[in-house]
Write a protein that holds these residues in place. Structure first.
Motif, PDB file in Angstrom:
ATOM      1  N   ALA A  25      -1.688  -8.977 -22.817  1.00  0.00           N
ATOM      2  CA  ALA A  25      -1.695 -10.380 -22.438  1.00  0.00           C
ATOM      3  C   ALA A  25      -0.249 -10.846 -22.259  1.00  0.00           C
ATOM      4  O   ALA A  25       0.675 -10.031 -22.164  1.00  0.00           O
ATOM      5  N   GLY A  26      -0.041 -12.145 -22.233  1.00  0.00           N
ATOM      6  CA  GLY A  26       1.293 -12.665 -21.964  1.00  0.00           C
ATOM      7  C   GLY A  26       2.340 -12.251 -22.968  1.00  0.00           C
ATOM      8  O   GLY A  26       3.501 -12.005 -22.604  1.00  0.00           O
ATOM      9  N   ARG A  27       1.967 -12.150 -24.241  1.00  0.00           N
ATOM     10  CA  ARG A  27       2.945 -11.816 -25.274  1.00  0.00           C
ATOM     11  C   ARG A  27       3.518 -10.421 -25.059  1.00  0.00           C
ATOM     12  O   ARG A  27       4.738 -10.225 -25.132  1.00  0.00           O
ATOM     13  N   LEU A  28       2.663  -9.427 -24.809  1.00  0.00           N
ATOM     14  CA  LEU A  28       3.158  -8.076 -24.589  1.00  0.00           C
ATOM     15  C   LEU A  28       3.960  -8.004 -23.301  1.00  0.00           C
ATOM     16  O   LEU A  28       5.036  -7.383 -23.266  1.00  0.00           O
ATOM     17  N   ALA A  29       3.468  -8.624 -22.240  1.00  0.00           N
ATOM     18  CA  ALA A  29       4.192  -8.602 -20.968  1.00  0.00           C
ATOM     19  C   ALA A  29       5.589  -9.184 -21.133  1.00  0.00           C
ATOM     20  O   ALA A  29       6.576  -8.626 -20.636  1.00  0.00           O
ATOM     21  N   ALA A  30       5.688 -10.297 -21.839  1.00  0.00           N
ATOM     22  CA  ALA A  30       6.989 -10.927 -22.041  1.00  0.00           C
ATOM     23  C   ALA A  30       7.924 -10.038 -22.847  1.00  0.00           C
ATOM     24  O   ALA A  30       9.125  -9.942 -22.545  1.00  0.00           O
ATOM     25  N   ALA A  31       7.388  -9.375 -23.861  1.00  0.00           N
ATOM     26  CA  ALA A  31       8.220  -8.518 -24.714  1.00  0.00           C
ATOM     27  C   ALA A  31       8.742  -7.313 -23.952  1.00  0.00           C
ATOM     28  O   ALA A  31       9.904  -6.911 -24.102  1.00  0.00           O
ATOM     29  N   VAL A  32       7.895  -6.710 -23.129  1.00  0.00           N
ATOM     30  CA  VAL A  32       8.323  -5.562 -22.325  1.00  0.00           C
ATOM     31  C   VAL A  32       9.401  -5.988 -21.333  1.00  0.00           C
ATOM     32  O   VAL A  32      10.425  -5.313 -21.171  1.00  0.00           O
ATOM     33  N   ALA A  34      11.420  -8.567 -21.514  1.00  0.00           N
ATOM     34  CA  ALA A  34      12.650  -8.936 -22.215  1.00  0.00           C
ATOM     35  C   ALA A  34      13.458  -7.703 -22.615  1.00  0.00           C
ATOM     36  O   ALA A  34      14.690  -7.770 -22.725  1.00  0.00           O
ATOM     37  N   ALA A  35      12.772  -6.571 -22.779  1.00  0.00           N
ATOM     38  CA  ALA A  35      13.443  -5.334 -23.180  1.00  0.00           C
ATOM     39  C   ALA A  35      14.042  -4.572 -22.008  1.00  0.00           C
ATOM     40  O   ALA A  35      14.690  -3.536 -22.213  1.00  0.00           O
ATOM     41  N   GLY A  36      13.828  -5.048 -20.777  1.00  0.00           N
ATOM     42  CA  GLY A  36      14.454  -4.416 -19.623  1.00  0.00           C
ATOM     43  C   GLY A  36      13.531  -3.645 -18.715  1.00  0.00           C
ATOM     44  O   GLY A  36      13.964  -3.131 -17.677  1.00  0.00           O
ATOM     45  N   ALA A  37      12.217  -3.560 -19.064  1.00  0.00           N
ATOM     46  CA  ALA A  37      11.220  -2.981 -18.169  1.00  0.00           C
ATOM     47  C   ALA A  37      10.436  -4.135 -17.537  1.00  0.00           C
ATOM     48  O   ALA A  37      10.890  -5.273 -17.565  1.00  0.00           O
ATOM     49  N   LEU A  38       9.267  -3.845 -16.964  1.00  0.00           N
ATOM     50  CA  LEU A  38       8.468  -4.906 -16.364  1.00  0.00           C
ATOM     51  C   LEU A  38       7.100  -4.914 -17.017  1.00  0.00           C
ATOM     52  O   LEU A  38       6.345  -3.941 -16.911  1.00  0.00           O
ATOM     53  N   GLY A  39       6.785  -6.012 -17.711  1.00  0.00           N
ATOM     54  CA  GLY A  39       5.508  -6.131 -18.392  1.00  0.00           C
ATOM     55  C   GLY A  39       4.445  -6.723 -17.500  1.00  0.00           C
ATOM     56  O   GLY A  39       4.726  -7.545 -16.631  1.00  0.00           O
ATOM     57  N   MET A  40       3.193  -6.307 -17.727  1.00  0.00           N
ATOM     58  CA  MET A  40       2.081  -6.812 -16.928  1.00  0.00           C
ATOM     59  C   MET A  40       0.956  -7.332 -17.807  1.00  0.00           C
ATOM     60  O   MET A  40       0.760  -6.881 -18.935  1.00  0.00           O
ATOM     61  N   ILE A  41       0.208  -8.261 -17.245  1.00  0.00           N
ATOM     62  CA  ILE A  41      -0.973  -8.839 -17.873  1.00  0.00           C
ATOM     63  C   ILE A  41      -2.206  -8.192 -17.265  1.00  0.00           C
ATOM     64  O   ILE A  41      -2.330  -8.098 -16.035  1.00  0.00           O
ATOM     65  N   GLY A  42      -3.132  -7.754 -18.109  1.00  0.00           N
ATOM     66  CA  GLY A  42      -4.371  -7.150 -17.631  1.00  0.00           C
ATOM     67  C   GLY A  42      -5.504  -8.154 -17.618  1.00  0.00           C
ATOM     68  O   GLY A  42      -5.710  -8.898 -18.578  1.00  0.00           O
ATOM     69  N   VAL A  43      -6.273  -8.174 -16.532  1.00  0.00           N
ATOM     70  CA  VAL A  43      -7.356  -9.142 -16.332  1.00  0.00           C
ATOM     71  C   VAL A  43      -8.679  -8.396 -16.227  1.00  0.00           C
ATOM     72  O   VAL A  43      -8.824  -7.509 -15.388  1.00  0.00           O
ATOM     73  N   SER A  44      -9.645  -8.750 -17.057  1.00  0.00           N
ATOM     74  CA  SER A  44     -10.965  -8.126 -16.988  1.00  0.00           C
ATOM     75  C   SER A  44     -11.818  -8.821 -15.936  1.00  0.00           C
ATOM     76  O   SER A  44     -11.450  -9.873 -15.395  1.00  0.00           O
ATOM     77  N   ALA A  56       0.013 -16.268 -18.022  1.00  0.00           N
ATOM     78  CA  ALA A  56       1.130 -16.167 -17.081  1.00  0.00           C
ATOM     79  C   ALA A  56       2.286 -17.060 -17.530  1.00  0.00           C
ATOM     80  O   ALA A  56       3.459 -16.679 -17.413  1.00  0.00           O
ATOM     81  N   ALA A  57       1.962 -18.220 -18.058  1.00  0.00           N
ATOM     82  CA  ALA A  57       3.009 -19.110 -18.560  1.00  0.00           C
ATOM     83  C   ALA A  57       3.750 -18.476 -19.733  1.00  0.00           C
ATOM     84  O   ALA A  57       4.976 -18.595 -19.846  1.00  0.00           O
ATOM     85  N   VAL A  58       3.023 -17.782 -20.593  1.00  0.00           N
ATOM     86  CA  VAL A  58       3.658 -17.087 -21.722  1.00  0.00           C
ATOM     87  C   VAL A  58       4.582 -15.983 -21.211  1.00  0.00           C
ATOM     88  O   VAL A  58       5.724 -15.835 -21.660  1.00  0.00           O
ATOM     89  N   TYR A  66       7.617 -10.341 -14.302  1.00  0.00           N
ATOM     90  CA  TYR A  66       6.420  -9.798 -14.930  1.00  0.00           C
ATOM     91  C   TYR A  66       5.373  -9.613 -13.840  1.00  0.00           C
ATOM     92  O   TYR A  66       5.584  -9.972 -12.676  1.00  0.00           O
ATOM     93  N   GLY A  67       4.234  -9.049 -14.208  1.00  0.00           N
ATOM     94  CA  GLY A  67       3.182  -8.823 -13.229  1.00  0.00           C
ATOM     95  C   GLY A  67       1.804  -9.097 -13.787  1.00  0.00           C
ATOM     96  O   GLY A  67       1.624  -9.274 -14.990  1.00  0.00           O
ATOM     97  N   ILE A  68       0.826  -9.131 -12.886  1.00  0.00           N
ATOM     98  CA  ILE A  68      -0.575  -9.316 -13.246  1.00  0.00           C
ATOM     99  C   ILE A  68      -1.396  -8.276 -12.502  1.00  0.00           C
ATOM    100  O   ILE A  68      -1.160  -8.014 -11.324  1.00  0.00           O
ATOM    101  N   GLY A  69      -2.360  -7.668 -13.196  1.00  0.00           N
ATOM    102  CA  GLY A  69      -3.226  -6.673 -12.588  1.00  0.00           C
ATOM    103  C   GLY A  69      -4.640  -7.196 -12.404  1.00  0.00           C
ATOM    104  O   GLY A  69      -5.247  -7.711 -13.349  1.00  0.00           O
ATOM    105  N   LEU A  70      -5.164  -7.081 -11.188  1.00  0.00           N
ATOM    106  CA  LEU A  70      -6.515  -7.524 -10.863  1.00  0.00           C
ATOM    107  C   LEU A  70      -7.377  -6.346 -10.435  1.00  0.00           C
ATOM    108  O   LEU A  70      -6.875  -5.354  -9.900  1.00  0.00           O
TER     109      LEU A  70
END
Length: 319
Positions: A25-32, A34-44, A56-58, A66-70
Motif C-alpha cells: 500500500a502507500g506506506r511501503l511504496a513511500a518507504a521504497v 524514499a530509499a532510492g528505488a521506486l515503490g508501487m501500490i498494488g490494487v486488487s 496514492a496520497a500517502v 512511485y507507481g500503481i499497478g492495475l
C-alpha cells in the motif's frame, strides 16, 4: 548503476517494488521510494477508488516517484479504479493481465510512464506494439499472478533480443546477486515483490508475515486453486504462485469440483477473516526462502544496492 530506469525516475538503485495487492500500500511504496528505488501500490479487483486515492496520497507525500499497478481484466467491472489512477497521475502505472492496450494512450497523454508484464516473448512483442514505455519480463518463479510457462532467465534473454523498448526483469530476484545478474544481461532494472514481503511497512497481517518468514524455497505452488475457491474471475491463463498449504494440496487437480463446492468457498472466506493460513492463501515467489527476518524497506533497498560491487568486479583496471 545508471540505467533507463534510474534516469527516468531519478533513482539511485534500478529497482521497482512490485505492486502486490494486499501487501504493498502507500506506506511501503513511500518507504521504497524514499530509499532510492521506486515503490508501487498494488490494487486488487475489488479495491474501491477511494482507497487508491488515499494510498496514492500517502505514497506521494515524500515527493519521490512511485507507481500503481492495475489488473486489466478487472477494470471494466470497476472503472473507478482507472479514473482514480488518472486523477492521481503517479509517475509509473502498470496495467497487466488482460486487455490493457485500451488504457495505454490515455495514461501516456496524462504524462504517465506505462509498463505491462509479459510472461512470454510474444506478449512482450505485443506490448511494444501497444505503445508501452517498457515491458516487464516476468518469469515463472514470480509470486502472485501471471504465466508459469517460462523461467525468468530464458525469458529475459529472449525478450531482450525481441524488443527495442526498455526491459525490466521479474521473478526470483531477491538479493543484490539477482539484480546484478539481470543488469549484466541487459535489463534496465529489476521488478521485485517477494523480497519486500518481510518488510515492516507491508500491509500483511502478523500471521501472514510469519508464514512468509518461515517458508523455504520449495514451499510455493502454482495454480488456480485459490482463485477458483474465492470465485475470482482471473483469466485462466494467469494462475497464481502462493505458499503451499493444506487447502491447496486438498484441491489441486480438482478445480472443477472446487468451483461447485460452496462449503469450500465459505471455508476459505472465513479463513481469510480469521487469519487461518492453513486454508487462506499468501502469494509469494520462489525467492521466499531468502526472506528470513523482519527488515525495513530501506534495508532491503540498501542490500540490492550492493549489486554495484558485484558488477564492479568486471570493470577494467582503473575504470
Amino acid at each position: 548503476m545508471r540505467t533507463w530506469l534510474t534516469e527516468r525516475f531519478g533513482l539511485t538503485v534500478p529497482l521497482v517494488s512490485a505492486p502486490m495487492a494486499g501487501v504493498s500500500a502507500g506506506r511501503l511504496a513511500a518507504a521504497v521510494s524514499a530509499a532510492g528505488a521506486l515503490g508501487m501500490i498494488g490494487v486488487s479487483s475489488a479495491t474501491p477508488a477511494s482507497w487508491i486515492e488515499a494510498e496514492a496520497a500517502v505514497a506521494a507525500r515524500g515527493g519521490r516517484p512511485y507507481g500503481i499497478g492495475l489488473m486489466a481484466w478487472a477494470l471494466p467491472g470497476n472503472p473507478g479504479q482507472f479514473e482514480a489512477v488518472l486523477a492521481a497521475r503517479p509517475p509509473l502505472v502498470s496495467v497487466s493481465f488482460g486487455p490493457y492496450q485500451r488504457y495505454v494512450e490515455e495514461l501516456r497523454q496524462a504524462g504517465v510512464t506505462v509498463v505491462t508484464q509479459a510472461g512470454t516473448t510474444d506478449e512482450a512483442r505485443a506490448a511494444e506494439q501497444a505503445g508501452v514505455d517498457a515491458v516487464v519480463a516476468r518469469g515463472s518463479e514470480a509470486g502472485g499472478h501471471g504465466r508459469a510457462e517460462v523461467g525468468t532467465l530464458p525469458l529475459l534473454q529472449s525478450v531482450l533480443d525481441a524488443v527495442r523498448i526498455p526491459v525490466l526483469a521479474a521473478g526470483g530476484i531477491a538479493t543484490a546477486r539477482g539484480l546484478a545478474a539481470v543488469l549484466a544481461a541487459g535489463a534496465e532494472g529489476a521488478w521485485v515483490g517477494t523480497a519486500f514481503m518481510g518488510c515492516a511497512e507491508t500491509a500483511l497481517s502478523g500471521p501472514a508475515a510469519a508464514r512468509v518468514l518461515a517458508a523455504t524455497e520449495t514451499d510455493t505452488a502454482y495454480g488456480r486453486v485459490f482463485d477458483v475457491a474465492q470465485r475470482l474471475d482471473w483469466p485462466a491463463e494467469y494462475g497464481g504462485r502462493a505458499l503451499r498449504n493444506t487447502f491447496f494440496d486438498r484441491w489441486a487437480g480438482r478445480e472443477a469440483e472446487l468451483a461447485a463446492d460452496e462449503e469450500a468457498a465459505e471455508l476459505i472466506a472465513a479463513a481469510r477473516r480469521d487469519g487461518d493460513f492453513d486454508t487462506a492463501c499468501v502469494y509469494a515467489g520462489e525467492a521466499v526462502g531468502m526472506v528470513r527476518e523482519r527488515r525495513t524497506a530501506a534495508d532491503v533497498v540498501a542490500g540490492f544496492a550492493e549489486a554495484a560491487t558485484l558488477l564492479g568486479r568486471f570493470a577494467p583496471p582503473g575504470g
